[in-house]
Enzyme design. Structure first.
Site, PDB file in Angstrom:
ATOM      1  N   GLU A  95      50.802  50.916  72.269  1.00  0.00           N
ATOM      2  CA  GLU A  95      52.104  50.661  72.888  1.00  0.00           C
ATOM      3  C   GLU A  95      52.961  51.921  72.822  1.00  0.00           C
ATOM      4  OE1 GLU A  95      53.954  47.163  71.255  1.00  0.00           O
ATOM      5  OE2 GLU A  95      52.293  45.855  71.833  1.00  0.00           O
TER       6      GLU A  95
ATOM      7  N   ASP B 169      51.593  40.058  76.050  1.00  0.00           N
ATOM      8  CA  ASP B 169      52.847  40.756  75.782  1.00  0.00           C
ATOM      9  C   ASP B 169      52.674  41.801  74.682  1.00  0.00           C
ATOM     10  OD1 ASP B 169      55.711  41.071  76.184  1.00  0.00           O
ATOM     11  OD2 ASP B 169      55.989  40.130  74.225  1.00  0.00           O
TER      12      ASP B 169
ATOM     13  N   ILE C  28      56.643  30.700  65.329  1.00  0.00           N
ATOM     14  CA  ILE C  28      56.566  30.722  66.790  1.00  0.00           C
ATOM     15  C   ILE C  28      55.682  29.584  67.293  1.00  0.00           C
ATOM     16  CG2 ILE C  28      55.835  32.063  68.810  1.00  0.00           C
ATOM     17  CD1 ILE C  28      56.465  34.583  67.100  1.00  0.00           C
TER      18      ILE C  28
ATOM     19  N   ASP D 246      44.719  26.876  61.651  1.00  0.00           N
ATOM     20  CA  ASP D 246      45.485  27.663  60.693  1.00  0.00           C
ATOM     21  C   ASP D 246      45.076  27.222  59.296  1.00  0.00           C
ATOM     22  OD1 ASP D 246      47.447  28.769  58.932  1.00  0.00           O
ATOM     23  OD2 ASP D 246      48.792  29.035  60.637  1.00  0.00           O
TER      24      ASP D 246
ATOM     25  N   GLY E 296      58.787  39.672  74.183  1.00  0.00           N
ATOM     26  CA  GLY E 296      58.889  38.247  73.890  1.00  0.00           C
ATOM     27  C   GLY E 296      60.056  37.868  72.999  1.00  0.00           C
TER      28      GLY E 296
ATOM     29  N   HIS F 283      55.948  43.849  75.722  1.00  0.00           N
ATOM     30  CA  HIS F 283      56.307  43.458  74.356  1.00  0.00           C
ATOM     31  C   HIS F 283      57.795  43.122  74.253  1.00  0.00           C
ATOM     32  CE1 HIS F 283      55.006  43.944  69.875  1.00  0.00           C
ATOM     33  NE2 HIS F 283      55.752  42.865  70.071  1.00  0.00           N
TER      34      HIS F 283
ATOM     35  N   ALA G 146      51.482  37.480  70.073  1.00  0.00           N
ATOM     36  CA  ALA G 146      51.557  37.707  68.629  1.00  0.00           C
ATOM     37  C   ALA G 146      51.320  39.183  68.327  1.00  0.00           C
ATOM     38  CB  ALA G 146      50.549  36.814  67.909  1.00  0.00           C
ATOM     39  N   ARG G 147      50.075  39.552  68.064  1.00  0.00           N
ATOM     40  CA  ARG G 147      49.704  40.945  67.855  1.00  0.00           C
ATOM     41  C   ARG G 147      48.359  41.191  68.514  1.00  0.00           C
ATOM     42  NH1 ARG G 147      54.271  41.270  66.746  1.00  0.00           N
ATOM     43  NH2 ARG G 147      55.279  42.374  65.007  1.00  0.00           N
TER      44      ARG G 147
END
Length: 329
Positions: A269, A264, A161, A180, A290, A288, A240-241
């Site tokens: 949830e 998102d 992504i 990263d 996306g 959520h 992402a999370r």
């Protein structure tokens, strides 16, 4: 070929397999559709896997464990209509050299698009301006309207992504700092505006976008101390999370208005109806959606690879073991 589809019977499966895609799959061989209104259990999957050449899975499908693999003498492909396969297949699948494909890269296209939409909406103050117009206002001189052109952007994590987002960002010529630990400098050669950075540097940006996978290593990575490093007035985007960013410190930063956010994903949830995130100023929230709501292209991508398998051609959406090891769990 013999195909087993584990997605349960009902409207949810129909969103992944509209008539044209169902017919396309059935044209490839004998297809057994899950007749139940719920996902198979692992023992049920093991009972059905004998003689199956292609296993087509979806969200909530049982894990393909060593026990399942031991009964899968004919299995040639696991084809997942979702993104991450980290929680779906075990290492035994890779040990048995059974190829695994998923719609991960297609889902990444949709998620990157949604990320860009959220990012631009917040920078350009679209939700605020819409509310003000609905209230009869016209003068926007007091509204904080910003631009992505030339902005400083920090990406925390650079999976599929994040790379897709870099493609979208190129048109705005931002300065992008990428954190990263699994990425090398040469991995960014395709994006001249992006450079590797430490986490501190990536967080010290006008726009911070989260793209790390949820793993034991990343849960809570952006804690209160890390959040304090994000500059005043910056925008935090998370598609992402949620667990990567600690919730209470984030809520505190948003309640004070020190930073803004576009989200998102959430720690709970569906997001509770009375949750603060639904009412805070300068926070845009979406449910959520996306990468998950545009579903037929996800199925079409994995069907492409089922057809390639049948034709003896290379698979294009294959998830190698190394990628599986770092995917969201």
């Amino acid at each position: 070929m013999n195909v087993l589809v584990t997605l349960p019977d009902g409207e949810f499966r129909e969103t992944f397999f509209p008539t044209d895609l169902r017919d396309r799959l059935e044209s490839l061989g004998t297809v057994e559709w899950n007749p139940n209104s719920e996902n198979f259990t692992e023992p049920e999957l093991r009972e059905r896997i004998d003689g199956v050449d292609v296993l087509v899975t979806g969200w909530g499908s049982p894990r393909v464990t060593a026990d399942v693999v031991s009964a899968a003498d004919d299995l040639e492909l696991v084809a997942h209509t979702g993104g991450s396969v980290a929680s779906l297949v075990s290492e035994s699948v890779y040990d048995a050299e059974i190829p695994v494909v998923s719609a991960n890269d297609v889902m990444a296209d949709h998620t990157a698009e949604h990320t860009l939409a959220l990012l631009l909406a917040q920078l350009r103050a679209v939700p605020t301006l819409d509310r003000e117009m609905a209230d009869g206002a016209w003068d926007a001189s007091d509204t904080d309207i910003r631009t992505l052109h030339g902005a400083e952007v920090g990406l925390v994590g650079l999976g599929t992504i994040g790379r897709k987002l870099l493609d979208h960002l190129a048109a705005f010529d931002p300065s992008v700092s990428v954190y990263d630990p699994y990425v090398d400098a040469e991995d960014l050669d395709a994006w001249p505006s992006a450079s590797l950075a430490g986490l501190d540097e990536a967080l010290d940006s006008q726009v911070v976008s989260i793209h790390a996978a949820r793993t034991e290593e990343t849960v809570g990575m952006v804690d209160a101390e890390r959040l304090s490093q994000i500059p005043d007035g910056a925008l935090l985007v998370n598609t992402a999370r949620a667990e990567i960013v600690e919730e209470e410190p984030l809520l505190e930063a948003l309640r004070t208005g020190r930073i803004s956010a576009a989200l998102d994903v959430y720690h709970e949830e569906p997001l509770p109806a009375d949750h603060d995130l639904r009412s805070l100023d300068d926070v845009v929230v979406t449910p959520h959606v996306g990468g998950s709501e545009i579903r037929p292209p996800l199925t079409a991508a994995v069907l492409d690879d089922v057809e390639r398998l049948a034709a003896g051609e290379p698979l294009e959406h294959r998830i190698p073991r190394g990628q599986w090891a770092t995917m969201t769990r």
